[in-house]
Motif scaffolding. Structure first.
Motif, mmCIF file in Angstrom:
data_model
loop_
_atom_site.group_PDB
_atom_site.id
_atom_site.type_symbol
_atom_site.label_atom_id
_atom_site.label_comp_id
_atom_site.label_asym_id
_atom_site.label_seq_id
_atom_site.Cartn_x
_atom_site.Cartn_y
_atom_site.Cartn_z
ATOM 1 N N THR A 256 0.915 -1.047 0.412
ATOM 2 C CA THR A 256 -0.144 -0.263 0.005
ATOM 3 C C THR A 256 0.781 0.986 -0.346
ATOM 4 O OG1 THR A 256 -0.484 1.229 1.776
ATOM 5 C CG2 THR A 256 -0.616 -0.827 2.707
ATOM 6 N N PRO A 257 0.131 2.145 -0.806
ATOM 7 C CA PRO A 257 1.650 3.283 -0.799
ATOM 8 C C PRO A 257 0.994 3.956 0.086
ATOM 9 C CG PRO A 257 -0.677 3.380 -2.365
ATOM 10 C CD PRO A 257 -0.672 2.116 -1.658
ATOM 11 N N CYS A 258 -0.116 3.864 1.128
ATOM 12 C CA CYS A 258 -0.215 5.084 1.978
ATOM 13 C C CYS A 258 -0.306 5.000 3.711
ATOM 14 C CB CYS A 258 -2.255 4.168 2.418
ATOM 15 S SG CYS A 258 -2.875 5.605 3.145
ATOM 16 N N TRP A 259 0.191 4.143 4.198
ATOM 17 C CA TRP A 259 0.383 3.960 5.439
ATOM 18 C C TRP A 259 1.484 2.848 6.044
ATOM 19 C CZ3 TRP A 259 -4.423 1.889 8.403
ATOM 20 C CH2 TRP A 259 -4.833 0.961 7.894
ATOM 21 N N ALA B 290 -2.338 8.611 -11.922
ATOM 22 C CA ALA B 290 -2.881 9.659 -10.432
ATOM 23 C C ALA B 290 -1.526 9.421 -9.643
ATOM 24 C CB ALA B 290 -4.178 10.530 -10.942
ATOM 25 N N GLN B 291 -1.912 9.012 -8.811
ATOM 26 C CA GLN B 291 -1.787 8.049 -7.933
ATOM 27 C C GLN B 291 -0.479 7.145 -7.819
ATOM 28 O OE1 GLN B 291 -4.385 10.512 -6.937
ATOM 29 N NE2 GLN B 291 -2.775 9.991 -5.206
ATOM 30 N N ASP B 292 -0.099 6.942 -8.952
ATOM 31 C CA ASP B 292 1.726 6.092 -8.754
ATOM 32 C C ASP B 292 2.697 7.314 -8.453
ATOM 33 O OD1 ASP B 292 0.211 3.682 -7.671
ATOM 34 O OD2 ASP B 292 0.633 2.385 -8.790
ATOM 35 N N SER C 181 -9.047 -0.858 -18.271
ATOM 36 C CA SER C 181 -9.201 -0.076 -16.693
ATOM 37 C C SER C 181 -10.890 -0.174 -16.718
ATOM 38 C CB SER C 181 -8.997 1.358 -16.896
ATOM 39 O OG SER C 181 -7.573 1.609 -17.127
ATOM 40 N N VAL C 182 -11.322 -0.483 -15.248
ATOM 41 C CA VAL C 182 -13.027 -0.121 -14.910
ATOM 42 C C VAL C 182 -13.205 0.940 -14.248
ATOM 43 C CG1 VAL C 182 -14.272 -1.446 -12.969
ATOM 44 C CG2 VAL C 182 -12.551 -2.582 -14.708
ATOM 45 N N GLU C 183 -13.803 2.078 -14.733
ATOM 46 C CA GLU C 183 -13.620 3.073 -14.038
ATOM 47 C C GLU C 183 -15.002 4.207 -14.300
ATOM 48 O OE1 GLU C 183 -12.815 5.878 -12.471
ATOM 49 O OE2 GLU C 183 -11.412 5.191 -12.141
ATOM 50 N N HIS D 297 -7.314 12.017 -2.925
ATOM 51 C CA HIS D 297 -7.026 11.584 -4.478
ATOM 52 C C HIS D 297 -7.545 12.047 -5.232
ATOM 53 C CE1 HIS D 297 -4.608 9.548 -0.976
ATOM 54 N NE2 HIS D 297 -5.581 8.769 -0.704
ATOM 55 N N SER D 298 -7.352 11.216 -6.693
ATOM 56 C CA SER D 298 -7.760 11.540 -7.948
ATOM 57 C C SER D 298 -9.594 11.659 -8.375
ATOM 58 C CB SER D 298 -7.561 10.767 -8.791
ATOM 59 O OG SER D 298 -7.754 9.707 -8.754
ATOM 60 N N GLN D 299 -10.113 11.418 -6.978
ATOM 61 C CA GLN D 299 -11.131 11.561 -7.175
ATOM 62 C C GLN D 299 -12.053 12.931 -6.454
ATOM 63 O OE1 GLN D 299 -13.757 8.181 -6.327
ATOM 64 N NE2 GLN D 299 -11.692 7.299 -5.088
ATOM 65 N N ALA E 159 8.374 6.704 0.128
ATOM 66 C CA ALA E 159 8.475 8.230 0.324
ATOM 67 C C ALA E 159 8.540 9.326 0.012
ATOM 68 C CB ALA E 159 10.269 8.198 0.813
ATOM 69 N N ILE E 160 7.137 9.659 0.334
ATOM 70 C CA ILE E 160 5.934 10.074 -0.763
ATOM 71 C C ILE E 160 6.563 11.290 -0.641
ATOM 72 C CG2 ILE E 160 3.909 10.908 -0.998
ATOM 73 C CD1 ILE E 160 2.388 8.430 -1.174
ATOM 74 N N HIS E 161 7.072 11.862 0.503
ATOM 75 C CA HIS E 161 7.613 13.290 1.368
ATOM 76 C C HIS E 161 8.849 13.320 1.620
ATOM 77 C CE1 HIS E 161 3.831 14.227 1.221
ATOM 78 N NE2 HIS E 161 3.008 13.116 2.395
HETATM 79 N N1 LIG Z 1 2.033 12.220 -4.683
HETATM 80 C C1 LIG Z 1 1.143 11.393 -3.904
HETATM 81 N N2 LIG Z 1 1.217 10.341 -4.504
HETATM 82 C C2 LIG Z 1 0.464 10.235 -3.513
HETATM 83 C C3 LIG Z 1 -0.260 10.800 -2.107
HETATM 84 C C4 LIG Z 1 0.087 11.608 -2.036
HETATM 85 O O1 LIG Z 1 0.080 11.930 -0.748
HETATM 86 N N3 LIG Z 1 1.039 11.923 -3.035
HETATM 87 N N4 LIG Z 1 -1.343 9.853 -1.367
HETATM 88 C C5 LIG Z 1 -1.036 7.766 -1.112
HETATM 89 C C6 LIG Z 1 -2.185 7.727 -0.515
HETATM 90 S S1 LIG Z 1 -2.200 7.820 0.464
HETATM 91 C C7 LIG Z 1 -3.039 6.423 -1.548
HETATM 92 S S2 LIG Z 1 -4.093 5.625 -0.204
HETATM 93 C C8 LIG Z 1 -3.440 6.430 -3.145
HETATM 94 C C9 LIG Z 1 -4.243 6.487 -3.714
HETATM 95 O O2 LIG Z 1 -4.682 6.382 -4.588
HETATM 96 P P1 LIG Z 1 -5.729 4.909 -5.617
HETATM 97 O O3 LIG Z 1 -6.791 4.157 -4.367
HETATM 98 O O4 LIG Z 1 -5.317 4.674 -6.280
HETATM 99 O O5 LIG Z 1 -6.819 6.643 -5.748
HETATM 100 P P2 LIG Z 1 -8.047 7.363 -5.804
HETATM 101 O O6 LIG Z 1 -7.856 8.527 -6.485
HETATM 102 O O7 LIG Z 1 -8.852 7.453 -4.817
HETATM 103 O O8 LIG Z 1 -9.181 5.929 -6.354
HETATM 104 C C10 LIG Z 1 -8.386 5.558 -7.699
HETATM 105 C C11 LIG Z 1 -9.707 5.134 -8.576
HETATM 106 O O9 LIG Z 1 -10.937 4.541 -8.186
HETATM 107 C C12 LIG Z 1 -12.291 4.692 -8.782
HETATM 108 N N5 LIG Z 1 -12.707 4.571 -8.563
HETATM 109 C C13 LIG Z 1 -13.748 5.018 -7.603
HETATM 110 N N6 LIG Z 1 -14.419 4.083 -7.386
HETATM 111 C C14 LIG Z 1 -14.212 3.023 -7.971
HETATM 112 C C15 LIG Z 1 -15.055 1.315 -8.469
HETATM 113 O O10 LIG Z 1 -16.369 0.707 -7.810
HETATM 114 N N7 LIG Z 1 -15.116 0.515 -8.851
HETATM 115 C C16 LIG Z 1 -13.832 1.119 -9.781
HETATM 116 N N8 LIG Z 1 -13.120 0.136 -10.774
HETATM 117 N N9 LIG Z 1 -13.068 2.417 -9.650
HETATM 118 C C17 LIG Z 1 -13.345 3.089 -8.972
HETATM 119 C C18 LIG Z 1 -11.705 6.433 -9.115
HETATM 120 O O11 LIG Z 1 -13.123 6.989 -9.745
HETATM 121 C C19 LIG Z 1 -10.250 6.499 -9.541
HETATM 122 O O12 LIG Z 1 -9.718 6.707 -10.235
HETATM 123 O O13 LIG Z 1 -2.322 7.661 -3.690
HETATM 124 C C20 LIG Z 1 -1.098 7.392 -3.023
HETATM 125 N N10 LIG Z 1 -0.411 8.967 -3.964
#
Ligand SMILES: Nc1nc2c(c(=O)[nH]1)N[C@H]1C(S)=C(S)[C@@H](COP(=O)(O)OP(=O)(O)OC[C@H]3O[C@@H](n4cnc5c(=O)[nH]c(N)nc54)[C@H](O)[C@@H]3O)O[C@H]1N2
Ligand SMILES: Nc1nc2c(c(=O)[nH]1)N[C@H]1C(S)=C(S)[C@@H](COP(=O)(O)OP(=O)(O)OC[C@H]3O[C@@H](n4cnc5c(=O)[nH]c(N)nc54)[C@H](O)[C@@H]3O)O[C@H]1N2
Ligand SMILES: [Mo]
Length: 750
Positions: free
Chosen positions: A181-184, A452-454, A472-474, A642-644, A739-741
Motif C-alpha cells: 500500500t502506498p498509504c500507511w 494519478a497516484q503511483d 481499466s474499470v472506471e 486523491h484523484s476523485q 517516501a512520498i514526502h
Molecule cells: N504524490 C502523492 N501520491 C500519493 C499520495 C500523496 O499524498 N501524494 N497519497 C497516496 C495514498 S495515501 C493513497 S491511499 C493512494 C490512493 O490511490 P488510489 O486508490 O489509486 O486513489 P483514488 O483516486 O481514491 O481511486 C482510484 C480510482 O478508483 C476509481 N473508483 C471509484 N470507485 C470505484 C469502483 O467502485 N470500482 C472501480 N473499479 N473503480 C472505482 C476512481 O474513479 C479513481 O479513479 O495514493 C497515493 N499517492
C-alpha cells in the motif's frame, strides 16, 4: 474539508430543514437541484430514503442518508445515528450526486484505437468481454499459465464486496498481483513491532484527553468529523499541539504549532523522551510491568540523545521541547495522533516507533483518552467470500516460499503450493518493466488510478507501453483510462449493495442500492460474473467465478456470527435502520495490557524488528538526503480524495486550478511573484504551475496538493515524485511503503 461552497450550503440548508421540520419555509428552488418543476415544499414522505456509506479511502467512512425521487438521487446528508458522522458530510461527500450524474461519466464499455489517441468507440459488453477473454486465453496458451496477467487495485472503493476483483483474478488462475500500500505501511509495521498490532482507541474518546498531539496529520481536511472531538477536548481544557512542516488548517486550531524540519520527527520524539527520563516523569509501573526493553531504551536515550541535539535536528527550540515533553508526561491521559503523512519517508517506520515509545513510557497506552492513535482493522472481520475464490482445476502458477529458490516453476510441485506472483505496488512502473518469465502482457486496473497516484509517471507511461492489453474499470476518463485499450463502466456507491467499515472509528454501515445503475454500468463483482460467463463460453471450466450475481446474496455471504455479536445485530439487514457501532469493552485499545507482540508486552526493544532488518530499539534514523534545492511535499487536498472529486464542475467552482505554494522569501530570491507561472523540475520530470506565496509553508519547501482536475488538464504531481521506498511495510503489507514526502525539486520562473 469543512469548507463552505455554494452547492454545499444548499444541501446543508436542506439537511437542517428536514431535521428541524420547518420544510414549508424552504424556497422551492433549493429543493430541486435537478429540476425546476414541482412547486411543493419538502416532505420526507415524498422521498424514498436509502442508507449509503462512503466507500472512499478516508478515516471518516461516513454513514449517508440518500433521498431518491422518481429513481433519481435528489440529495444526500450525513446519518444522525452515527455519533461520528453526526448528520454532516464533507465538501466532497455533498458533491456525490454530481459524481453520479456528471456528463463526463463513463457510460458504456469502450475500446480505444491506439492508446492516448482519444479514439474511443462504444462497444457492447459482449464485444468487450470477447476481446478480454480472448486475450486471457491467448496468454494461457502462449505461456502455459496466467502469470502474464496482472491486477493492480487499491483504494478506489473499499466496500467489502469489491474484494471480488481479487476473487475474479483467482477464479481465472494464478496471476501477478501488485501488493502493498502506498498509504500507511511503515506505520503499520512500526505499531506491529511495538504493540503487536495496529489498534487505535475509539476517536470519540479523544474528548477525554488532557493533552493531544496531532503529529503529521491534517484532520481539518482529511478527517473533518474527528475535529469535533479535538475541539471538545480543547473546550474541556486539553492542550492541542500540532506538528507539521505546513501550517495547516489543523495547526491553526491548535494551541501550539511546531514546524519541524521534514522527517526529523524521530529526533523530536526521542528528545522529548530524554527530557521525560531526566525529569523522572516515566510511568514506572507501565515500563516495568507491561513492557520489555525499557532499560535498553533508557540507556540509548542517555548515551545518544540530548534535547539540544533534537533541537538542532528538528529546528524546534530546546526550551519548547522540554516544556511540551513535561506537559505531555504530566497530563493524564495524553494522546498522540500519528498521521499517515509523517511516515511517508525513508525513516517513517523508525519515526513512528519513537513516537509510540513516547506514548508508552508515559503510561498512555491502554488508557481511555490516551493512546498512540494510528488506525485499526477490528471491525473488518468479514468472511471475504468475494475475495476467496478458487483457481480452476489444473491451474499452475508461481511457487513462492515453497519452491526450491522461490523461483517460478509450473511443471514441478504440488498444485497446492502454487501461488500468485507478487510485485511491489509502490514500484508499479519498475515492476512492469522488470517482471520476466513470463513478462506481464496484460493489466487489469480496478479501484485504482496509477497515473494519478503511483510514482514516477514518465516511467509509468513507458512501462504501460510494454503491455499488450490494459483494461481499466472506471467511472471517469482518467489519465490511466487514456493509457488503456478497453474501459468498462463501473457503478457508483448509489448503484450497488455493499457494506463499509472504517480504519479509524468503530461504526459500520450498509450501502444500499438506491437507484438503478445508470447507462450500462455494472458493479465490480457483476463485471467479474460477465467475464466468467464469457470465459466459460469460450473455454469451459476456465473460470470458477459465478456467472450470475445477486449482490444482496453476496453481501449476506460476507457476514458471520462474530461480526453480528461485535456489532450487536441479528442480521445485516438490521443495518438498514442505520449504522451501528461495535460494542467495545473499552474505548481504549490494549486496555487489558495483553499485547500482540512475541513477548505479549509492549516492546521498546523488538527482536522481530531486528530480524526484519531494522534496529531493535526505536533509534533515530535520518531521512532521505536532499538531492535538489527545495523539499517537495504533495499532500492531500480538502477538495478531493486523491484523484476523485476535483474533476467535478461543482468542485471546480471553488477550486479551479492547482497551485504551487512557496514561501515569499524564497520567491523573492528566485524573482518569482505571486501568481507567476513557474517550472518545477527534478530528475523524475517537470510541471508548469502557478505560484501562490504564503508563509504557511516552510522556507525551502514547495507544496503542491495532489489532485486530478479532469480530462484536458495535464497537471500531475507524479511527474515529480519518485518511487523511493520507506523503511518499513514489508512485514505486514507485503511491500515497503514509499517516501512520498522524501522528495526534492527545483523551481524557476518561466
Ligand atoms: N504524490 C502523492 N501520491 C500519493 C499520495 C500523496 O499524498 N501524494 N497519497 C497516496 C495514498 S495515501 C493513497 S491511499 C493512494 C490512493 O490511490 P488510489 O486508490 O489509486 O486513489 P483514488 O483516486 O481514491 O481511486 C482510484 C480510482 O478508483 C476509481 N473508483 C471509484 N470507485 C470505484 C469502483 O467502485 N470500482 C472501480 N473499479 N473503480 C472505482 C476512481 O474513479 C479513481 O479513479 O495514493 C497515493 N499517492
Ligand atoms: N480531503 C481528503 N481527505 C482524505 C484524503 C484526501 O485525499 N483528501 N485521503 C485519505 C487518505 S487515503 C489518507 S492516507 C488520509 C491522510 O491523512 P493525513 O495523514 O492527515 O494527510 P496527508 O495529507 O497524507 O499528510 C498529513 C500531513 O503530514 C505532513 N507531513 C509530511 N511529512 C511530514 C513529516 O516529516 N513530519 C511531520 N510531522 N509531518 C509531515 C504534511 O505536511 C501534511 O500536512 O486522509 C484521508 N482523507
Ligand atoms: Mo491513503
Amino acid at each position: 474539508m469543512s469548507q463552505k461552497t455554494r452547492a454545499l450550503s444548499r444541501r446543508q440548508f436542506l439537511k437542517g430543514i428536514s431535521v428541524a421540520g420547518a420544510a414549508s419555509l424552504l424556497p422551492l428552488k433549493l429543493l430541486m437541484p435537478y429540476s425546476a418543476e414541482a412547486a411543493t415544499a419538502f416532505r420526507e414522505q415524498d422521498f424514498q430514503i436509502f442508507r449509503n456509506a462512503c466507500p472512499r479511502n478516508c478515516y471518516d467512512t461516513c454513514s449517508i442518508k440518500t433521498y431518491v425521487k422518481d429513481g433519481v438521487v435528489k440529495f444526500i446528508e450525513g446519518a444522525q445515528e452515527s455519533t461520528f458522522t453526526k448528520g454532516g458530510l464533507c465538501v466532497k461527500g455533498y458533491a456525490y450526486p454530481r459524481r453520479v450524474y456528471s456528463p463526463d461519466r463513463i457510460k458504456y464499455p469502450m475500446v480505444q484505437d491506439g492508446r492516448r489517441t482519444g479514439n474511443w468507440r462504444r462497444v457492447s459488453w459482449d464485444e468487450a468481454m470477447d476481446r478480454i477473454a480472448g486475450k486471457i486465453l491467448e496468454i494461457k496458451e502462449k505461456d502455459g499459465n496466467l502469470l502474464g496477467m496482472g491486477l493492480t487495485k487499491y483504494s478506489g472503493n473499499f466496500g467489502i464486496t469489491n474484494y471480488g476483483v481479487e476473487g475474479m483474478m483467482s477464479s481465472l488462475g494464478y496471476t501477478t498481483r501488485f501488493v502493498g500500500t502506498p498509504c500507511w505501511p511503515a506505520g503499520i509495521d512500526a505499531q506491529n513491532y511495538d504493540l503487536g498490532d495496529m489498534w487505535c482507541n475509539d476517536p470519540e474518546d479523544m474528548v477525554k484527553s488532557r493533552f493531544v498531539i496531532i503529529w503529521g496529520a491534517n484532520p481539518a481536511w482529511c478527517s473533518v468529523h474527528s475535529m469535533k472531538y479535538v475541539n471538545e477536548a480543547k473546550r474541556r481544557g486539553a492542550k492541542v499541539v500540532v506538528i507539521d512542516p505546513i501550517f495547516t488548517q489543523t495547526a491553526a486550531k491548535g494551541d501550539v504549532y511546531w514546524q519541524p524540519e521534514t522527517s526529523s520527527d524521530g529526533a523530536l520524539a526521542l528528545g522529548m523522551a530524554r527530557h521525560i527520563l531526566d525529569q523522572g516523569l516515566v510511568d514506572n509501573d507501565f515500563v516495568n510491568t507491561h513492557a520489555i526493553g525499557y532499560a535498553e531504551f533508557a540507556a540509548y536515550l542517555r548515551e545518544n540523545v540530548t534535547v539540544e541535539w533534537a533541537s538542532q535536528v528538528s529546528g524546534i527550540p530546546a526550551v519548547q521541547i522540554k516544556e511540551v515533553a513535561e506537559e505531555f508526561a504530566t497530563a493524564d491521559p495524553a494522546t498522540i495522533w500519528i498521521g499517515y503523512g509523517m511516515q511517508r519517508h525513508t525513516n517513517g517506520g523508525a519515526s513512528v516507533r519513537a513516537i509510540d515509545a513516547l506514548v508508552a513510557m508515559t503510561g498512555n497506552v491502554g488508557k481511555e483518552g490516551g493512546g498512540a492513535r494510528y488506525g485499526h482493522l477490528r471491525t473488518w472481520g468479514f468472511n471475504y467470500h468475494a475475495l476467496l475464490q478458487k483457481q480452476p482445476e489444473g491451474s499452475t502458477g508461481f511457487i513462492g516460499a515453497t519452491g526450491p529458490k522461490g523461483e517460478f516453476d509450473f511443471t514441478k510441485g504440488e498444485a497446492a503450493s502454487f501461488t500468485d506472483r507478487t510485485v511491489n505496488i509502490n514500484k508499479t512502473a519498475q515492476a512492469i518493466l522488470d517482471t520476466k518469465d513470463p513478462a506481464l502482457r496484460m493489466l487489469w486496473v480496478s479501484c485504482k488510478n496509477p497515473f494519478a497516484q503511483d510514482f514516477d509517471r514518465p516511467k509509468l507511461e513507458k512501462a504501460f507501453d510494454t503491455l499488450e492489453m490494459v483494461v481499466s474499470v472506471e467511472q471517469f476518463f482518467t489519465e490511466t483510462v487514456n493509457n488503456s485499450d478497453i474501459v468498462l463502466p463501473v457503478t457508483t456507491l448509489f448503484e450497488e449493495w455493499t457494506v463499509n467499515a472504517s480504519y479509524w472509528h468503530y461504526w459500520v454501515g450498509i450501502n444500499e442500492q438506491a437507484i438503478t445503475p445508470m447507462y450500462e454500468t455494472k458493479s465490480n463483482i457483476e463485471i467479474a460474473a460477465v467475464l466468467s460467463k464469457k470465459m466459460n463460453q469460450l473455454s469451459p471450466g476456465s473460470c470458477t467465478f459465478p456467472q450470475d450475481i445477486d449482490t444482496r446474496e453476496w453481501l449476506e455471504k460476507e457476514f458471520n456470527q462474530g461480526i453480528y455479536d461485535y456489532l450487536g445485530i441479528k442480521h445485516w439487514t438490521d443495518l438498514k435502520n442505520g449504522p451501528v457501532k461495535a460494542r467495545l469493552a473499552s474505548s481504549a485499545s490494549w486496555s487489558d495490557m495483553k499485547f500482540g507482540t512475541p513477548s505479549g508486552k509492549y516492546e521498546f526493544q523488538s527482536e522481530l524488528c531486528q530480524q526484519n532488518g531494522h534496529d531493535a530499539l526505536p533509534r533515530y534514523k535520518e531521512g532521505r538526503k536532499p538531492y535538489d534545492e527545495f523539499r517537495l511535499l504533495t499532500p492531500h487536498t480538502k477538495f478531493g480524495l486523491h484523484s476523485q472529486f476535483v474533476n467535478l464542475d461543482w468542485m471546480q467552482e471553488f477550486n479551479k486550478e492547482p497551485f504551487l505554494y512557496m514561501h515569499p522569501d524564497d520567491a523573492q530570491e528566485k524573482k518569482i511573484a505571486d501568481l507567476d507561472t513557474v517550472r518545477v523540475f527534478n530528475k523524475v520530470g517537470e510541471l508548469k504551475i502557478k505560484v501562490k506565496l504564503t508563509s504557511n509553508v516552510a522556507k525551502k519547501s514547495l507544496v503542491i496538493y495532489e489532485a486530478w482536475f479532469g480530462a484536458g488538464n495535464d497537471f500531475n504531481v507524479q511527474n515529480l515524485v519518485d518511487d523511493e521506498s520507506s523503511d518499513m511495510g514489508a512485514y505486514k503489507t507485503g511491500a515497503p511503503g514509499v517516501a512520498i514526502h522524501g522528495q526534492f525539486a527545483n523551481v524557476e520562473r518561466v
